[in-house]
Design a protein around this motif. Structure first.
Motif, PDB file in Angstrom:
ATOM      1  N   GLY A 319       0.841  -1.181   0.000  1.00  0.00           N
ATOM      2  CA  GLY A 319       0.000   0.000   0.000  1.00  0.00           C
ATOM      3  C   GLY A 319       0.879   1.234   0.000  1.00  0.00           C
ATOM      4  N   PRO A 320       0.296   2.433   0.126  1.00  0.00           N
ATOM      5  CA  PRO A 320       1.096   3.661   0.106  1.00  0.00           C
ATOM      6  C   PRO A 320       1.989   3.783   1.335  1.00  0.00           C
ATOM      7  CG  PRO A 320      -1.177   4.138   0.695  1.00  0.00           C
ATOM      8  CD  PRO A 320      -1.139   2.702   0.281  1.00  0.00           C
ATOM      9  N   PRO A 321       3.099   4.530   1.229  1.00  0.00           N
ATOM     10  CA  PRO A 321       3.951   4.747   2.411  1.00  0.00           C
ATOM     11  C   PRO A 321       3.176   5.491   3.489  1.00  0.00           C
ATOM     12  CG  PRO A 321       4.544   6.248   0.647  1.00  0.00           C
ATOM     13  CD  PRO A 321       3.566   5.266   0.072  1.00  0.00           C
ATOM     14  N   ARG A 322       3.710   5.469   4.674  1.00  0.00           N
ATOM     15  CA  ARG A 322       3.004   6.020   5.828  1.00  0.00           C
ATOM     16  C   ARG A 322       4.007   6.777   6.697  1.00  0.00           C
ATOM     17  NH1 ARG A 322      -1.992   5.098   7.840  1.00  0.00           N
ATOM     18  NH2 ARG A 322      -2.318   5.087  10.093  1.00  0.00           N
ATOM     19  N   LEU A 323       3.562   7.910   7.257  1.00  0.00           N
ATOM     20  CA  LEU A 323       4.407   8.717   8.124  1.00  0.00           C
ATOM     21  C   LEU A 323       3.742   8.910   9.482  1.00  0.00           C
ATOM     22  CD1 LEU A 323       5.676  11.544   5.714  1.00  0.00           C
ATOM     23  CD2 LEU A 323       6.955   9.556   6.546  1.00  0.00           C
ATOM     24  N   LYS A 324       4.584   9.094  10.479  1.00  0.00           N
ATOM     25  CA  LYS A 324       4.107   9.423  11.830  1.00  0.00           C
ATOM     26  C   LYS A 324       4.660  10.788  12.217  1.00  0.00           C
ATOM     27  CE  LYS A 324       5.649   7.003  15.404  1.00  0.00           C
ATOM     28  NZ  LYS A 324       5.707   5.923  16.418  1.00  0.00           N
ATOM     29  N   LEU A 325       3.764  11.680  12.662  1.00  0.00           N
ATOM     30  CA  LEU A 325       4.136  13.031  13.077  1.00  0.00           C
ATOM     31  C   LEU A 325       4.118  13.100  14.596  1.00  0.00           C
ATOM     32  CD1 LEU A 325       4.691  16.056  12.458  1.00  0.00           C
ATOM     33  CD2 LEU A 325       2.201  16.362  12.340  1.00  0.00           C
ATOM     34  N   VAL A 326       5.265  13.475  15.179  1.00  0.00           N
ATOM     35  CA  VAL A 326       5.414  13.506  16.636  1.00  0.00           C
ATOM     36  C   VAL A 326       5.754  14.923  17.078  1.00  0.00           C
ATOM     37  CG1 VAL A 326       6.644  12.563  18.624  1.00  0.00           C
ATOM     38  CG2 VAL A 326       6.231  11.121  16.613  1.00  0.00           C
ATOM     39  N   GLN A 327       5.005  15.403  18.061  1.00  0.00           N
ATOM     40  CA  GLN A 327       5.273  16.705  18.678  1.00  0.00           C
ATOM     41  C   GLN A 327       6.074  16.488  19.949  1.00  0.00           C
ATOM     42  OE1 GLN A 327       2.133  18.306  21.107  1.00  0.00           O
ATOM     43  NE2 GLN A 327       2.446  20.387  20.341  1.00  0.00           N
ATOM     44  N   ASP A 328       7.114  17.285  20.140  1.00  0.00           N
ATOM     45  CA  ASP A 328       7.851  17.296  21.408  1.00  0.00           C
ATOM     46  C   ASP A 328       7.625  18.648  22.047  1.00  0.00           C
ATOM     47  OD1 ASP A 328      10.268  17.917  23.178  1.00  0.00           O
ATOM     48  OD2 ASP A 328      10.494  15.775  22.820  1.00  0.00           O
ATOM     49  N   PHE A 339      -0.373   8.838   9.086  1.00  0.00           N
ATOM     50  CA  PHE A 339      -1.166   9.034   7.881  1.00  0.00           C
ATOM     51  C   PHE A 339      -0.483   8.439   6.664  1.00  0.00           C
ATOM     52  CE2 PHE A 339       1.608  12.596   8.656  1.00  0.00           C
ATOM     53  CZ  PHE A 339       2.104  12.981   7.424  1.00  0.00           C
ATOM     54  N   ASP A 340      -1.308   7.976   5.725  1.00  0.00           N
ATOM     55  CA  ASP A 340      -0.812   7.484   4.450  1.00  0.00           C
ATOM     56  C   ASP A 340      -0.391   8.648   3.568  1.00  0.00           C
ATOM     57  OD1 ASP A 340      -1.236   4.881   5.131  1.00  0.00           O
ATOM     58  OD2 ASP A 340      -2.997   4.572   3.867  1.00  0.00           O
ATOM     59  N   VAL A 341       0.687   8.468   2.833  1.00  0.00           N
ATOM     60  CA  VAL A 341       1.147   9.460   1.871  1.00  0.00           C
ATOM     61  C   VAL A 341       0.845   8.892   0.492  1.00  0.00           C
ATOM     62  CG1 VAL A 341       3.098  10.850   1.083  1.00  0.00           C
ATOM     63  CG2 VAL A 341       2.960  10.131   3.476  1.00  0.00           C
TER      64      VAL A 341
END
Length: 837
Positions: A319-328, A339-341
């Motif tokens: 499937g499509p690549p996926r990213l994780k967004l993390v706030q510090d 989310f899928d890219v």
């Protein structure tokens, strides 16, 4: 109970008179209807000479049904009689009329006692965490993180049960502090802060830290990771500590809500590219082995075997690549989104997310989040860039804000006009909305007096008005769904109490303006108006809270991931699959609700609700994207109904293997409304030295266990329901054999799954498909169980025997209106039980 006809009005009247304790001590009825039955059919095994199962019925049954142990002990008597467990088959069987007479008498006494206890112990319902957060959002526009409050204990299966929602001194301290911080966010003072927009280009950071210059003397570090740079974009290929892209060590000039944007695209290799990339690495390994040992037969066989894996295994249907967004923020990491890219490389797309930032040191990190199962054939090459996998092409990410709240907390805070009048108008409007009812002049005056006392000490009107507003949010009138007790019998809810009960049932939040207006006009409590409001509210987006909280607790979705399948044994299980399991069950429930489908679909359906990730796991072709949609179950795919959903199958497993016992108990309790009871004390597990245990199937293990007499009574009812689901492994994946190979792999000669079973009534049941048919034939049990759960959630208390007529009536109404979930909800709301206190 069969044959029981109860007049609630008459029982309430009886329970309300003085000396109510005597009203639930029916000595004459006991002597006439129960005692002869016990002597003839029970006391030989449960009397003065024998007490099988440590049960004694000549002295062990309380005469006063208000005693603490009466409900449990007499309830056990009714249960074994209704289920025909007692008397045992070898003993003389009583006539049906005799059993009915005993059951009716016991039930009537239990109902009387229940009504007396309820009359004297009205339980106010505190807002649970979810309800508090939703109410604050509707009232102030502030999205408040309620995770800082103590977790709400569940009772009767739900965390909105009034008896469990106690308040401690710590609760009050947290509520007061939360109210102050919420109002500081909702009523900021001073000039609006300037909106900033900072963009970060990760390719500028290359593989090393790189400082960038921003306004306000900000010099954050940008790091692109050791990722390939291609066409001005950062190529994120796999998850590793040195492959993340981030911006850190910056402080925003003002606290508030910001928008984080990520512009990215994706590239997904096809099967031919996967095979070609794998072939190069496998050939290199083969040639290196042959160079070390010419003629190495193993090296050639491994090359051919592993290459076949890449050609055929479905895990490479990417499937499509996926990213994780993390706030510090202040050193505390928080995942903002995964989310899928899915945008093509030539047309990158911008993804937006909202987050709250303070002035503390902050950072943003993007991690690669597409998981490929680590198996023998690929684990050694997955960290190499040559390994063909979905690639995320990151262009830039940015942060912009702060932005004002979507709505002001106090619309009447105008700058003109004298302060006394502004304070009164502000408080009267806020209190009316916060307390969800009209407020009296005395109540408003008390808060105005508090404003007057603190005004001289505060630098501004806004600072002073926050003090009584905090008191409003810390008041029991806000924190509780207040329904004042009455001295005698039930009473109809007032219009505003009914509006609250309805909105917290269907929205898990406060009434809106339309519902409040109907309550103000005393026009809510009519069948037509209530039906119209239920339909309107279920169409509203806020009904998603009902789906999330009712379905989540009814089906046990909050347990998903608590004991996840072992990654070694079930490598296809990953975080994306886990979240998809939960969303599948919610989406399925929402589809049954919003498309007005029959509740029998929960038992067996010809459709599923899946996204692309779940469809790949279930073996369903043609589904693209991360959104959930309805898909007809294709031939050869064994899904349909909640028992086949990955969420249920994983929470009823043990992490390393399936558990027919857990699965059977779940089916009994959730779908059939039958409590199998507590396990026998010290039943324990199987001795580890049982011959052949290491190669035994789960079914064989349980068969050994059931040979113990103290276990057989319950397991004979539980296990068959669980055996029918044995084709699903502990990760919820369909299988034909039970794997005993390396790390759970299925080898050629491993045992074939035996999913046959015989239900307690003798019905033959072979596998999941036949189980669905068997459950549909028992749909009346399910209807009652579901109705009981809905009443529990709607009322904030567990239904008792006195509520049985209402539950049965709701089920009957549902059947008359197509057997749909919507019609059952309508029946619950129309019931006298829902509309009375």
């Amino acid at each position: 109970m069969k044959g029981v006809l109860i007049s609630l009005t008459g029982l309430w009247a009886a329970a309300a008179v003085s000396g109510a304790v005597e009203e639930v001590r029916d000595g004459a009825g006991f002597a006439e209807k129960v005692q002869p039955f016990l002597k003839e059919h029970c006391l030989r095994c449960h009397g003065p000479e024998k007490q099988k199962g440590d049960v004694r019925l000549d002295t062990g049954l309380p005469e006063n049904f208000l005693e603490v142990t009466a409900k449990q002990k007499w309830g056990d008597v009714v249960e074994v009689l209704n289920s025909h467990e007692m008397p045992p088959e070898k003993e003389k069987q009583p006539e049906a009329a005799q059993v009915a007479a005993v059951v009716d008498w016991v039930t009537a006494q239990l109902v009387k006692a229940e009504l007396v206890r309820r009359d004297g112990a009205v339980v106010l319902r505190r807002l649970n965490r979810e309800e508090y957060g939703n109410t604050i959002r509707e009232l102030t526009g502030v999205e408040w993180d309620v995770s800082g409050f103590p977790a709400d204990p569940a009772a009767g299966g739900f965390d909105n049960n009034g008896r469990a929602l106690t308040v401690s001194p710590m609760h009050m301290e947290l509520y007061i502090e939360a109210a102050r911080r919420i109002l500081d966010r909702a009523l900021p003072e001073g000039a609006a802060p300037e909106v900033v927009r900072w963009r970060f280009e990760p390719e500028e950071g290359s593989g090393d830290d790189h400082r960038v210059r921003l306004p306000d003397k900000q010099n954050p570090i940008v790091h692109g990771g050791k990722n390939e740079k291609r066409g001005g974009m950062t190529v994120m290929h796999h998850n590793s500590w040195d492959r993340n892209a981030n911006a850190r060590d910056f402080s925003l000039p003002a606290e508030g809500e910001y928008i984080v944007r990520v512009r990215a695209a994706g590239r997904v290799p096809g099967r031919a590219e996967v095979v070609a990339a794998a072939e190069k690495q496998l050939a290199k390994r083969r040639d290196e082995e042959l160079a070390k040992k010419p003629g190495n037969k193993w090296a050639v066989e491994a090359y051919e075997k592993d290459l076949a894996h890449f050609k055929t295994d479905r895990i490479y249907n990417y499937g499509p690549p996926r990213l994780k967004l993390v706030q510090d923020l202040g050193g505390q990491p928080r995942v903002l989104a995964e989310f899928d890219v899915d945008a093509p490389a030539k047309e990158p797309r911008t993804h937006e997310f909202r987050a709250w930032f303070t002035k503390q040191k902050a950072g943003l990190t993007l991690e690669y989040a597409y998981s490929i199962p680590r198996v023998l054939e690929n684990f050694w090459m997955q960290g190499r860039d040559e390994f063909a996998r979905p690639e995320a092409l990151l262009d830039w990410f940015e942060i912009e804000g702060p932005f004002p709240l979507p709505q002001p907390v106090v619309p009447v805070l105008a700058p003109d006009g004298e302060e006394a009048g502004r304070a009164r108008a502000t408080l009267a409007g806020f209190m009316r909305r916060a307390w969800r009812r009209p407020v009296t002049e005395e109540e408003v005056s008390a808060k105005v007096a508090l404003f007057d006392r603190v005004r001289k000490e505060k630098p501004s009107f806004t600072a002073a008005i926050k003090v009584p507003l905090v008191a409003v949010l810390a008041s029991p009138h806000f924190l509780y769904l207040t329904e004042p007790a009455v001295e005698k019998g039930p009473r109809p809810l007032t219009s505003h109490e009914l509006a609250c009960r309805l909105s917290y049932f269907l929205w898990c939040g406060p009434p809106d303006a339309a519902l409040s207006a109907l309550a103000d006009a005393e026009k809510l409590d009519t069948t037509t108006t209530l039906a119209a409001q239920v339909d309107r509210m279920l169409k509203d987006g806020r009904s998603g809270a009902f789906v999330k909280n009712f379905a989540g607790q009814w089906l046990g979705l909050r347990e998903v991931g608590a004991n996840p399948p072992s990654m070694d044994l079930y490598p296809e299980y990953d975080r994306h699959l886990e979240t998809s399991f939960v969303e599948e069950s919610r989406a399925f429930f929402a589809e049954v609700l919003r498309s007005d489908l029959g509740v029998v679909n929960f038992l067996r359906s010809d459709f599923v609700t899946v996204n692309e990730r779940l469809a790949r796991f279930y073996g369903i072709d043609g589904v693209k994207g991360d959104d959930f949609r309805v898909v007809k179950v294709p031939p050869g795919v064994h899904r349909g109904g909640v028992a086949s959903q990955g969420s249920v199958l994983t929470i009823t497993s043990n992490g390393t293997r399936t558990s027919p016992v857990k699965r059977g108990v779940w089916v009994m309790k959730t779908l059939l409304g039958t409590d199998p009871g507590l396990p026998v004390a010290n039943a324990g597990d199987l001795a580890p030295k049982v011959p052949g245990l290491d190669k035994a199937t789960v079914r064989q293990r349980l068969q050994i266990h059931r040979e113990q007499p103290q276990c057989a009574r319950c397991h004979d009812k539980i296990d068959p329901l669980g055996f029918a689901l044995e084709n699903f492994n502990a990760a919820g994946q369909w299988r034909e054999q039970e794997g005993h190979g390396y790390q759970g792999r299925i080898e050629k000669n491993d045992p074939v799954i035996d999913a046959s079973s015989k239900l307690p009534d003798g019905t033959e049941c072979r596998g999941f498909d036949r189980l669905g048919e068997a459950l549909v034939k028992r749909q009346d049990l399910f209807f009652h169980a579901l109705a009981s759960r809905l009443f529990t959630y709607a009322l904030g208390r567990e239904p008792g025997l006195a509520d049985e007529p209402a539950i049965k009536s709701a089920v009957a109404e549902m059947k008359d209106h197509g057997g749909t979930l919507r019609s059952l909800i309508q029946a619950v709301v129309r019931s006298d039980t829902f509309r009375t206190k």
